[in-house]
Design an enzyme around this catalytic site. Structure first.
Site, PDB file in Angstrom:
ATOM      1  N   MET A  96       1.037  -1.501   0.025  1.00 15.97           N
ATOM      2  CA  MET A  96      -0.473   0.635   0.463  1.00 15.97           C
ATOM      3  C   MET A  96       0.812   1.100  -0.110  1.00 15.97           C
ATOM      4  O   MET A  96       0.766   2.070   0.871  1.00 15.97           O
ATOM      5  CB  MET A  96      -0.511  -0.039   1.417  1.00 15.97           C
ATOM      6  CG  MET A  96      -2.037   0.338   1.370  1.00 15.97           C
ATOM      7  SD  MET A  96      -3.617   0.137  -0.737  1.00 15.97           S
ATOM      8  CE  MET A  96      -4.918   0.977   0.109  1.00 15.97           C
ATOM      9  N   GLY A  97       2.410   1.457  -0.974  1.00 14.69           N
ATOM     10  CA  GLY A  97       2.998   2.163  -1.424  1.00 14.69           C
ATOM     11  C   GLY A  97       1.923   3.826  -1.700  1.00 14.69           C
ATOM     12  O   GLY A  97       0.122   3.379  -2.315  1.00 14.69           O
ATOM     13  N   ARG A  98       2.817   4.289  -2.479  1.00 11.46           N
ATOM     14  CA  ARG A  98       2.109   5.718  -3.217  1.00 11.46           C
ATOM     15  C   ARG A  98       1.151   5.094  -4.862  1.00 11.46           C
ATOM     16  O   ARG A  98       0.438   4.994  -4.585  1.00 11.46           O
ATOM     17  CB  ARG A  98       3.187   6.074  -4.421  1.00 11.46           C
ATOM     18  CG  ARG A  98       3.820   6.788  -2.869  1.00 11.46           C
ATOM     19  CD  ARG A  98       4.824   7.645  -4.190  1.00 11.46           C
ATOM     20  NE  ARG A  98       6.445   6.781  -4.315  1.00 11.46           N
ATOM     21  CZ  ARG A  98       7.249   6.584  -4.264  1.00 11.46           C
ATOM     22  NH1 ARG A  98       7.665   7.858  -2.546  1.00 11.46           N
ATOM     23  NH2 ARG A  98       7.901   5.831  -3.656  1.00 11.46           N
ATOM     24  N   ILE A  99       1.802   3.485  -5.416  1.00 13.76           N
ATOM     25  CA  ILE A  99       0.874   3.170  -5.913  1.00 13.76           C
ATOM     26  C   ILE A  99      -0.288   2.587  -5.798  1.00 13.76           C
ATOM     27  O   ILE A  99      -1.578   2.596  -6.463  1.00 13.76           O
ATOM     28  CB  ILE A  99       1.623   2.047  -7.307  1.00 13.76           C
ATOM     29  CG1 ILE A  99       2.947   3.486  -8.418  1.00 13.76           C
ATOM     30  CG2 ILE A  99       0.713   1.794  -8.327  1.00 13.76           C
ATOM     31  CD1 ILE A  99       3.786   2.623  -8.533  1.00 13.76           C
ATOM     32  N   ARG A 152       6.912  -5.839 -10.330  1.00  9.80           N
ATOM     33  CA  ARG A 152       7.674  -7.052 -10.926  1.00  9.80           C
ATOM     34  C   ARG A 152       7.743  -7.929 -11.751  1.00  9.80           C
ATOM     35  O   ARG A 152       6.821  -8.685 -10.240  1.00  9.80           O
ATOM     36  CB  ARG A 152       9.537  -6.706  -9.802  1.00  9.80           C
ATOM     37  CG  ARG A 152       9.664  -5.303 -10.368  1.00  9.80           C
ATOM     38  CD  ARG A 152       9.944  -5.315 -11.618  1.00  9.80           C
ATOM     39  NE  ARG A 152      11.336  -3.658 -11.634  1.00  9.80           N
ATOM     40  CZ  ARG A 152      10.027  -3.029 -12.236  1.00  9.80           C
ATOM     41  NH1 ARG A 152       9.101  -2.469 -12.587  1.00  9.80           N
ATOM     42  NH2 ARG A 152      10.930  -1.592 -12.108  1.00  9.80           N
ATOM     43  N   THR A 206       1.695  -5.336 -12.157  1.00 10.10           N
ATOM     44  CA  THR A 206       2.427  -3.928 -12.320  1.00 10.10           C
ATOM     45  C   THR A 206       2.811  -3.788 -11.765  1.00 10.10           C
ATOM     46  O   THR A 206       4.169  -2.776 -11.766  1.00 10.10           O
ATOM     47  CB  THR A 206       0.991  -3.057 -12.892  1.00 10.10           C
ATOM     48  OG1 THR A 206       0.677  -2.240 -11.332  1.00 10.10           O
ATOM     49  CG2 THR A 206      -0.164  -2.754 -13.564  1.00 10.10           C
ATOM     50  N   GLU A 252      11.357 -10.751 -19.247  1.00 10.63           N
ATOM     51  CA  GLU A 252      11.580 -10.005 -19.410  1.00 10.63           C
ATOM     52  C   GLU A 252      12.402  -9.864 -20.220  1.00 10.63           C
ATOM     53  O   GLU A 252      13.179  -9.946 -20.283  1.00 10.63           O
ATOM     54  CB  GLU A 252      11.147  -8.366 -19.186  1.00 10.63           C
ATOM     55  CG  GLU A 252       9.678  -8.803 -18.023  1.00 10.63           C
ATOM     56  CD  GLU A 252       9.529  -7.010 -17.417  1.00 10.63           C
ATOM     57  OE1 GLU A 252       9.748  -6.356 -18.082  1.00 10.63           O
ATOM     58  OE2 GLU A 252       8.626  -6.885 -16.625  1.00 10.63           O
ATOM     59  N   HIS A 308       5.240  -4.404 -20.310  1.00 11.39           N
ATOM     60  CA  HIS A 308       5.257  -3.764 -19.404  1.00 11.39           C
ATOM     61  C   HIS A 308       5.384  -1.575 -19.369  1.00 11.39           C
ATOM     62  O   HIS A 308       6.524  -1.223 -19.739  1.00 11.39           O
ATOM     63  CB  HIS A 308       7.373  -3.836 -18.739  1.00 11.39           C
ATOM     64  CG  HIS A 308       7.756  -3.476 -17.652  1.00 11.39           C
ATOM     65  ND1 HIS A 308       8.554  -3.563 -17.326  1.00 11.39           N
ATOM     66  CD2 HIS A 308       7.004  -2.334 -17.164  1.00 11.39           C
ATOM     67  CE1 HIS A 308       9.060  -3.244 -16.378  1.00 11.39           C
ATOM     68  NE2 HIS A 308       8.054  -1.889 -16.277  1.00 11.39           N
TER      69      HIS A 308
HETATM   70  C1  8YV Z   1       9.152   2.117 -16.460  1.00 11.47           C
HETATM   71  C2  8YV Z   1       8.814   0.509 -14.221  1.00 11.47           C
HETATM   72  O1  8YV Z   1       9.037   2.217 -17.614  1.00 11.47           O
HETATM   73  O2  8YV Z   1       9.330   2.818 -13.253  1.00 11.47           O
HETATM   74  C3  8YV Z   1       9.251   1.511 -13.395  1.00 11.47           C
HETATM   75  O3  8YV Z   1       9.922   0.443 -11.720  1.00 11.47           O
HETATM   76  O4  8YV Z   1       8.297  -0.595 -13.918  1.00 11.47           O
HETATM   77  C4  8YV Z   1       8.620   1.243 -15.533  1.00 11.47           C
HETATM   78  O5  8YV Z   1       7.346   2.465 -14.984  1.00 11.47           O
HETATM   79  C5  8YV Z   1      10.168   0.964 -15.962  1.00 11.47           C
HETATM   80  O6  8YV Z   1      10.949   0.135 -14.868  1.00 11.47           O
HETATM   81  C6  8YV Z   1      11.225   2.736 -16.222  1.00 11.47           C
HETATM   82  O7  8YV Z   1      12.760   2.326 -15.804  1.00 11.47           O
END
Ligand code: 8YV
Length: 323
Positions: free
Chosen positions: A156-159, A242, A240, A271, A289
């Site tokens: 529950m951080g920023r995103i 990792r 979304t 990836e 991604h």
């Molecule tokens: C980035 C992401 O575009 O910021 C992150 O951690 O996963 C993506 O939104 C990508 O990692 C750029 O380094």
């Protein structure tokens, strides 16, 4: 005073590249191909600053390069699991990331995946483009309702909070969350969110589980076979964060066996490789991604790297210093 010389590993938006060449003696990427370990070593040996991204593995071996010239790594992105931060610290290299500026767009993309997976949007588009659509009928491609359902946010951080806000205020969803840090009661009210005692409680109660924790040794394969089996059979997993956070083989098995109903993925374990198993499953939405991939955000990310690296060379502490 001579401008610091910096190396940027990938193409950045044109306006940010223009700014880079004003502020620094900048070497930009022309071919937009990742440098690889040897290229990264050469960069750290020849430049005052290196500006990598998630496709550059700045590991302990790369950071052990001799002689070392770089004093700062201004990473483009919020996640920094591609950098061995402890090794960088040991070598006296400052590392920065780009939080805040990609919060909204990444949260928007998590909601995109959630909606697409629930409403079978990818499958529907493939169906139509394949000229397989024979017309409207009450039983055609029936998905699951989003409004009013329960979302479980892991991290529950920023995103995570931005996703919770969208789900609660936009889709009337009940929000459960799991995080080592508890929100204040005002924050919980603002996000319509309730903390779960443990991850298992969240997994057993959520219609949608969305992952927003960083990739660390502790969160590697957090969603393993046993945790996936704790999810509801009709639940959908969204990632979304990792790829490492999910045991991808276990996820494929859970989807195949019907242990969970679907998934929406923006990130993968290896990836840009995505397994055929995932690519051939209809109940999975797969994006390459794209979390932060909007014009506005990619420009803001680049400017944030510039700001951090400039601060470092001005003798100030960069605002997004992670090591
Ligand atoms: C980035 C992401 O575009 O910021 C992150 O951690 O996963 C993506 O939104 C990508 O990692 C750029 O380094």
């Amino acid at each position: 005073m001579a401008k610091p010389n910096v190396l940027v590993t990938r193409r950045w938006p044109a306006e940010v590249e223009a700014r880079l060449t004003e502020v620094f003696d900048a070497t930009l990427s022309r071919d937009d191909v990742p440098l690889g370990a040897e290229g990264l070593k050469a960069a750290l040996g020849a430049y005052d600053a290196v500006m990598p991204t998630v496709t550059d593995r700045v590991n302990a071996d790369v950071l052990a390069v001799e002689p070392l010239r770089a004093r700062v790594i201004g990473s483009y992105g919020v996640g920094f699991n591609h950098i061995d931060v402890a090794a960088a610290k040991q070598r006296g290299i400052v590392v920065t990331n780009t939080p805040d500026v990609l919060t909204d767009c990444t949260a928007d993309l998590a909601m995109t995946l959630l909606l697409m997976a629930a409403r079978r949007a990818g499958e529907g588009e493939r169906h139509l483009r394949a000229d397989a659509w024979t017309g409207w009928r009450p039983t055609h491609m029936v998905g699951t309702k989003v409004t009013g359902k329960t979302l479980g946010v892991v991290g529950m951080g920023r995103i995570g909070r931005a996703v919770a806000r969208r789900a609660h205020h936009g889709f009337d969803m009940a929000v459960l969350y799991h995080d080592a840090v508890r929100l204040t009661s005002e924050q919980e009210l603002e996000h319509g969110a309730r903390a779960c005692a443990n991850l298992e409680e969240l997994l057993g109660a959520a219609d949608f589980v969305s992952l927003h924790c960083p990739a660390t040794p502790e969160t590697r394969h957090l969603m393993n076979a046993s945790r996936l089996s704790r999810m509801r059979k009709d639940a959908i997993l969204i990632n979304t964060a990792r790829g490492d956070v999910v045991d991808e083989a276990a996820l494929v098995e859970a989807l195949r066996s019907g242990a969970i109903a679907g998934a929406g993925l923006d990130v993968y374990e290896a990836e840009p490789k995505v397994t055929d198993a995932l690519k051939t499953m209809e109940n999975v939405v797969l994006l390459p991604h794209l979390g932060s991939a909007t014009r506005e955000t990619r420009v803001a990310m680049g400017l944030r790297v510039i700001e951090n690296v400039q601060a470092f060379f001005d003798g100030r502490t960069p605002r997004d210093r992670v090591a």
